[in-house]
Design a protein around this motif. Structure first.
Motif, mmCIF file in Angstrom:
data_model
loop_
_atom_site.group_PDB
_atom_site.id
_atom_site.type_symbol
_atom_site.label_atom_id
_atom_site.label_comp_id
_atom_site.label_asym_id
_atom_site.label_seq_id
_atom_site.Cartn_x
_atom_site.Cartn_y
_atom_site.Cartn_z
ATOM 1 N N LYS A 110 31.559 7.277 -12.479
ATOM 2 C CA LYS A 110 32.584 6.226 -12.572
ATOM 3 C C LYS A 110 33.129 6.115 -13.994
ATOM 4 C CE LYS A 110 31.136 3.152 -8.844
ATOM 5 N NZ LYS A 110 30.314 1.984 -8.559
ATOM 6 N N MET A 127 29.213 8.013 -2.954
ATOM 7 C CA MET A 127 29.580 9.015 -3.959
ATOM 8 C C MET A 127 29.216 10.419 -3.483
ATOM 9 S SD MET A 127 28.979 7.229 -7.641
ATOM 10 C CE MET A 127 27.602 6.180 -7.320
ATOM 11 N N GLY A 170 25.488 8.057 -10.924
ATOM 12 C CA GLY A 170 26.618 7.452 -10.221
ATOM 13 C C GLY A 170 27.509 6.681 -11.175
ATOM 14 N N ASP A 184 20.774 -6.065 -5.221
ATOM 15 C CA ASP A 184 21.607 -5.001 -5.792
ATOM 16 C C ASP A 184 20.990 -3.612 -5.696
ATOM 17 O OD1 ASP A 184 23.629 -6.665 -6.390
ATOM 18 O OD2 ASP A 184 23.124 -6.917 -8.515
ATOM 19 N N ASP A 185 19.654 -3.541 -5.865
ATOM 20 C CA ASP A 185 19.008 -2.229 -5.841
ATOM 21 C C ASP A 185 19.218 -1.544 -4.500
ATOM 22 O OD1 ASP A 185 18.213 -2.486 -8.358
ATOM 23 O OD2 ASP A 185 16.076 -2.778 -7.952
ATOM 24 N N PHE A 223 22.773 -0.408 -4.031
ATOM 25 C CA PHE A 223 23.144 0.762 -4.814
ATOM 26 C C PHE A 223 22.908 2.051 -4.050
ATOM 27 C CE2 PHE A 223 22.565 4.204 -7.748
ATOM 28 C CZ PHE A 223 23.761 4.113 -8.438
ATOM 29 N N GLU A 263 25.909 2.844 -2.220
ATOM 30 C CA GLU A 263 26.976 3.257 -3.140
ATOM 31 C C GLU A 263 26.748 4.714 -3.560
ATOM 32 O OE1 GLU A 263 27.598 -1.305 -4.667
ATOM 33 O OE2 GLU A 263 26.776 0.169 -6.074
ATOM 34 N N THR A 264 25.481 5.089 -3.715
ATOM 35 C CA THR A 264 25.169 6.495 -4.014
ATOM 36 C C THR A 264 25.595 7.375 -2.839
ATOM 37 O OG1 THR A 264 23.249 5.753 -5.239
ATOM 38 C CG2 THR A 264 23.338 8.091 -4.714
ATOM 39 N N ALA A 316 19.798 9.035 -9.613
ATOM 40 C CA ALA A 316 21.016 8.664 -8.889
ATOM 41 C C ALA A 316 21.801 7.518 -9.526
ATOM 42 C CB ALA A 316 20.659 8.307 -7.452
ATOM 43 N N ARG A 317 21.104 6.459 -9.896
ATOM 44 C CA ARG A 317 21.839 5.275 -10.358
ATOM 45 C C ARG A 317 22.707 5.556 -11.581
ATOM 46 N NH1 ARG A 317 21.435 -0.453 -10.081
ATOM 47 N NH2 ARG A 317 20.017 -0.143 -8.347
ATOM 48 N N LEU A 335 28.328 14.584 -8.996
ATOM 49 C CA LEU A 335 27.091 13.816 -8.838
ATOM 50 C C LEU A 335 25.916 14.664 -8.335
ATOM 51 C CD1 LEU A 335 25.788 10.915 -8.784
ATOM 52 C CD2 LEU A 335 26.355 10.915 -6.367
#
Lengths: 91, 559
Positions: free
Chosen positions: A24, B78, A20, B67-68, B71, B74-75, A16-17, A48
Motif C-alpha cells: 500500500k 491483496m 501488505g 483488527d488482527d 487483517f 485484507e491479506t 504478511a501484515r 506481495l
C-alpha cells in the motif's frame, strides 16, 4: 537509482501484515519502482506473494532500491517504513 | 466412552453434540475454451467479486474478533489481486487456453506449494491462505455456495481442516468448540478460536468418524482431550471444570488490567512461576505482571546430553520476546536433590537435599555454567532479563558466579554479540544460612527471591515429601515467617527488592502478613494471579500491620 540496506529485526521476518502495508505504501510513489533484494532473490514492493516467498527472516539483511521520478521522497519514506514496521536497522 | 487425544490450541471446556462440517464439493472440470478473452473476463469478474466478499468478511471479522482477525482477510484481498498470481492465471487462460476454474486451481496449488516448502512455520501456514483465496474464486466461478451449520442447537464442530474464511463465516452462536483433523497452532483457525474464546483441538487425524456425529462430546482445549459418549463421572468432572473456568473468566474480566494495590495504596508486584516457554500463554492470559521464576531445568531434563548454548538461547529468547519488555527472572540450573539427570553423572549421595546441587554443581563445572550464562546474556538483548542463582549459602559463591558473568560479557563483547547492560543479578534465599547473612548478601546482588519450599524444609528440618511428619511440618511456622521478615528488611536496607517465589506466595491466609512485612513481589503459578490480586485489593494494610507484626515478633507462645 538509489538504495539502502537494512537488517530486519521483526521476529517473524517479512510477514504478511507489514508486507501488505508495504504494498500500500509503495502506491504513494507511482513514478518509482521499489525493489527489495535479498541475495539473488528480489521482488517489487507491490509483489506481495513473491516478497513473502523470499522468506526474509529476523536478522537477515535486505537491500531496498528505488528508481524513478520521485526516488528521493520514496527512499526517505521507505527507510522510515522499514524502521517502523520491521524494527529494521538501516544503513 | 471414547477418549481421543489431540493438541489443544484454544483453552476451555465445551460439551455438546458432535457435528461434522461438510463442504459443498465442486468438481473442477478442465477444458479448452473457445474464446480466451471471454474466459479472462470471467476470471476478472470472479476476482472482483472475491475481493468484494473479502472486504465484507474483513468487516465481520473486525466486529467479532478485532483488527488482527480483519487483517487476515485484507491479506487475502491483496493475494487475490497480487500481480504475480494474476499474471500466472492470465498466462494459463490466454496462452494455454484453459478454463478459469482449472487455471486458478493449478496456480493456487503452485503458490501454496511454494509457501508449504518454506522452512518457517509461519510461512508454511500461509499455504492455507493462498488455497483459501483460490478456493473462493473457484466457488464464485462455478456458482458453489459454501455450506454452514445445519443444526438448531449449538454444536462441537469437527472438520478435516477449516480455512480461515470458513471459520469466520460460520455462525459462532452455533459453535461450542472446534475439532480439526489437521492444522497447526499458528494457523488462523487456532488464532481466531483463541481470540473468540472458543475451545479448539487440532491434529486428531481420522479418530473422529462420521459415525460419531450427533453423539455427545466433550472437548477440553487446555489438555487437548476429546471424550465421545462420556461416562457419568467424566461428564460430572468436566462440567465442574467448565464451571470453574467460567468463574475464573468472570474474575479475570473483573480484575484484568487492574493494579495489585491495597485499599490504602500499597502496591505489590504479582509475577508468575513457569517451567516451560509455552507457559507464557498462561501468564499473559492471567495477567501476570512478569515472570518471577523461570525454572531452566526443563532444558536439561528434555535433553540426553548437556543442552547447547544455541538451544538454550532460543528458549530464553522466546520467553523474553513473548513477555514483550516485562521482567523475566530466569533461575540458573537447579539440578540435584529431587531432580537427577543421568548425563550429569553425579555420584550417588545419602542425602542429596544437602548435597551437590544447583549453584554448587555450576561453580564446580564452570564450562557448563558459562554455556548457560552465555545463552542468557545473548537472550537479554530481547527483553528485560534478570538472572537468579539458586541454593546460595555464602557471599563468595555469589561473587564467583558474578565473576563468571563478567567473563561471559567480556567474551560476548569481543565477539561483537549484543547483550543488555541492564541485567539484574539476584539470588534465591532458600537456606537458613542465606537468610541469616542476607544483610551481607544484599550488598552484592540486586534482588532476593525467597524460595519458601526449601527454606521451610531446611529451617524446620522437615522433608516436605514425607507425609508422616504431619503436625511437625507447619508451613506457617513463625521461624520461617520471621526469616522472611528479616530477609526483606535486609534487602531494603541495601536498596534490593525482595519477593517470594515459593508456594507460600499464593497462600491467601498469609497475603496480609506479606503486605505488612513489605515484600515487593510475589511470584505464583499463573492461575493464582487473579485470586491473589483480589485478596490484595480487599486488604487495608494499615489496619492489620501492627497486630500481625506484633504477633509474629512477640515472645508470647502462640504455636
Amino acid at each position: 537509482m538509489k538504495s539502502f540496506s537494512c537488517v530486519i529485526n521483526d521476529p517473524l521476518g517479512i510477514h504478511a501484515r507489514p508486507a501488505g502495508k508495504l504494498a500500500k505504501a509503495a502506491k504513494d510513489f507511482p513514478a518509482s519502482t521499489i525493489t527489495i533484494t535479498k541475495g539473488d532473490k528480489s521482488a517489487a514492493a507491490n509483489q506481495l506473494i513473491k516478497l513473502m516467498g523470499m522468506g526474509v527472516k529476523q536478522n537477515e539483511k535486505v537491500t531496498v532500491t528505488v528508481d524513478g521520478g520521485d526516488e528521493d521522497a520514496a527512499l526517505a519514506a521507505m527507510k522510515a517504513f522499514f524502521v517502523e514496521n520491521f524494527s529494521a536497522e538501516c544503513e | 466412552m471414547i477418549s481421543i487425544q489431540g493438541k489443544g490450541v484454544s483453552t476451555g471446556v465445551a460439551i455438546g453434540p458432535l457435528y461434522i462440517y461438510r463442504r459443498a464439493k465442486s468438481t473442477i472440470r478442465r477444458y479448452k475454451v473457445e474464446d480466451k478473452e471471454i474466459e479472462w473476463a470471467r476470471f476478472k469478474a470472479a476476482q472482483m467479486k472475491a475481493i468484494e466478499q473479502l472486504g465484507l468478511l474483513a468487516e465481520k471479522a473486525r466486529a467479532e474478533a478485532g483488527d488482527d482477525a480483519a487483517f487476515l482477510f485484507e491479506t487475502h484481498q491483496m493475494m487475490a489481486e497480487d500481480v504475480d498470481y494474476e499474471e500466472a492465471i492470465q498466462s494459463g487462460i490466454k496462452e494455454d487456453g484453459l478454463n478459469a476454474e482449472a487455471v486458478v486451481t493449478d496456480v493456487g496449488a503452485q503458490f501454496a506449494e511454494m509457501f508449504a516448502n518454506m522452512d518457517d512455520a509461519y510461512m508454511s501456514a500461509r499455504a492455507a491462505d493462498v488455497k483459501d483465496v483460490s478456493g473462493r474464486i473457484i466457488n464464485i466461478l462455478s456458482g458453489v455456495v459454501q455450506g454452514g451449520i445445519d443444526s438448531d442447537v449449538p454444536v462441537i464442530l469437527a472438520s478435516d481442516d477449516l480455512a480461515p474464511s470458513e471459520t469466520v463465516q460460520l455462525d459462532k452462536s452455533k459453535i461450542l468448540g472446534f475439532i480439526t483433523a489437521g492444522g497447526s497452532g499458528s494457523s488462523h483457525t487456532a488464532i481466531l478460536a483463541r481470540t473468540m474464546g472458543i475451545p479448539a483441538i487440532i491434529g486428531v487425524g481420522d479418530q473422529v468418524k462420521e459415525e460419531h456425529e450427533g453423539r455427545e462430546v466433550i472437548v477440553d482445549g487446555g489438555t487437548g482431550n476429546i471424550v465421545i459418549d462420556p461416562d457419568p463421572d467424566t461428564r460430572e468432572y468436566m462440567i465442574q471444570k467448565r464451571k470453574e473456568q467460567l468463574r475464573k473468566l468472570e474474575l479475570l474480566n473483573q480484575l484484568k488490567s487492574l493494579p495489585n494495590i491495597t485499599k490504602d495504596g500499597q502496591e505489590i508486584r504479582v509475577y508468575c512461576n513457569i517451567g516451560n516457554p509455552e507457559d507464557v500463554h498462561a501468564v499473559l492470559a492471567n495477567d501476570g505482571g512478569g515472570i518471577g521464576l523461570f525454572r531452566s531445568e526443563f532444558l536439561y531434563l528434555n535433553c540426553d546430553d548437556y543442552p547447547t548454548e544455541e538451544y538454550q538461547f532460543e528458549a530464553y529468547k522466546q520467553v523474553l520476546s513473548d513477555m514483550d519488555g516485562k521482567e523475566v527472572v530466569i533461575r540458573t540450573c537447579d539440578i540435584g536433590a529431587d531432580k537427577m539427570i543421568d548425563y550429569f553423572e553425579l555420584p550417588k549421595e545419602d542425602n542429596p537435599a544437602l548435597g551437590n546441587r544447583a549453584l554448587r554443581i555450576c561453580l564446580n563445572r564452570p564450562e557448563m555454567f558459562k554455556t548457560q550464562l552465555r545463552a542468557l546474556y545473548r537472550a537479554s538483548a530481547f527483553g528485560k532479563l534478570s538472572i537468579m542463582f539458586p541454593m546460595v549459602t555464602s557471599v563468595w559463591e555469589v561473587k564467583e558466579a558474578k565473576k563468571l558473568c563478567e567473563q561471559v560479557k567480556a567474551e560476548l563483547t569481543a565477539e561483537g554479540k549484543p547483550y543488555s547492560d541492564e541485567v539484574d543479578i539476584g539470588i534465591m534465599i532458600e537456606t537458613p544460612a542465606a537468610a541469616v547473612i542476607s544483610d551481607r548478601l544484599a550488598k552484592v546482588v540486586d534482588f532476593f527471591s525467597i524460595g519458601t519450599n526449601d527454606l521451610t524444609q531446611y529451617t524446620l528440618a522437615c522433608d516436605r515429601q514425607n507425609n508422616d511428619l504431619g503436625r511437625f511440618f507447619n508451613a506457617h511456622h513463625p521461624a520461617v515467617l520471621r526469616l522472611i521478615k528479616m530477609v526483606c528488611e535486609n534487602a531494603h536496607k541495601e536498596g534490593c527488592w525482595c519477593g517470594i517465589c515459593g508456594e507460600l506466595g499464593a497462600d491467601l491466609e498469609l497475603t496480609e502478613t506479606f503486605l505488612s512485612i513489605g515484600l515487593d513481589e510475589l511470584s505464583v503459578s499463573p492461575r493464582s494471579v487473579l485470586p491473589l490480586r483480589q485478596k490484595v485489593r480487599e486488604t487495608t494494610v494499615s489496619e492489620v500491620r501492627d497486630k500481625l507484626l506484633d504477633d509474629l515478633m512477640s515472645d508470647m507462645v502462640t504455636i
